[in-house]
Design a protein around this motif. Structure first.
Motif, PDB file in Angstrom:
ATOM      1  N   ASP A 105      41.068  36.463  36.811  1.00 52.29           N
ATOM      2  CA  ASP A 105      41.199  37.673  36.011  1.00 52.29           C
ATOM      3  C   ASP A 105      41.930  38.756  36.800  1.00 52.29           C
ATOM      4  N   ARG A 160      31.127  34.725  34.612  1.00 51.38           N
ATOM      5  CA  ARG A 160      32.406  35.308  34.228  1.00 51.38           C
ATOM      6  C   ARG A 160      32.545  35.255  32.706  1.00 51.38           C
ATOM      7  N   GLU A 161      33.273  36.198  32.170  1.00 52.74           N
ATOM      8  CA  GLU A 161      33.617  36.168  30.759  1.00 52.74           C
ATOM      9  C   GLU A 161      34.577  35.009  30.531  1.00 52.74           C
ATOM     10  N   ASN A 162      34.499  34.376  29.387  1.00 53.27           N
ATOM     11  CA  ASN A 162      35.421  33.313  29.017  1.00 53.27           C
ATOM     12  C   ASN A 162      35.888  33.595  27.584  1.00 53.27           C
ATOM     13  N   ASP A 187      45.778  37.631  33.565  1.00 59.51           N
ATOM     14  CA  ASP A 187      45.414  36.839  34.728  1.00 59.51           C
ATOM     15  C   ASP A 187      46.385  37.090  35.869  1.00 59.51           C
ATOM     16  N   THR A 189      44.477  32.689  25.152  1.00 60.18           N
ATOM     17  CA  THR A 189      43.761  31.463  25.518  1.00 60.18           C
ATOM     18  C   THR A 189      43.559  30.525  24.337  1.00 60.18           C
TER      19      THR A 189
END
Length: 89
Positions: free
Chosen positions: A21, A44-46, A53, A71
């Motif tokens: 990130d 972590r956020e996904n 990034d 994503t």
């Protein structure tokens, strides 16, 4: 996935090293305790959608890049040199 390096042009993503990130994580204090360090290291956020990034052009010019990508569709929306992105932040 193809990434367009501002210096080298369009390249396969295998030339790049994914760092994570682009938003800086806040490191806990050394005495913050196990739960804080566990969250920092492992949680972590996904998100599904647009993310920013940090990538390193390892097999090319050696530049650090901020890549804005989706994503869900794997579309690369924007690529900026990290030094330029930091100056604008």
């Amino acid at each position: 996935m193809r990434i367009t390096c501002p210096i080298c042009g369009e390249r396969d993503r295998r030339e790049f090293y994914y760092q994570g990130d682009a938003v800086a994580l806040r490191r806990p204090a050394p005495d913050a305790g196990g739960a804080a360090w566990d969250a920092y290291l492992h949680l972590r956020e996904n998100p599904a959608g647009v993310v920013r990034d940090l990538w390193y052009h390892e097999a090319g010019c050696g530049a650090w890049l901020v890549v804005t990508r989706d994503t869900v569709s794997h579309a690369v929306l924007k690529v900026t040199l990290a030094s330029d992105a930091e100056a604008r932040a």
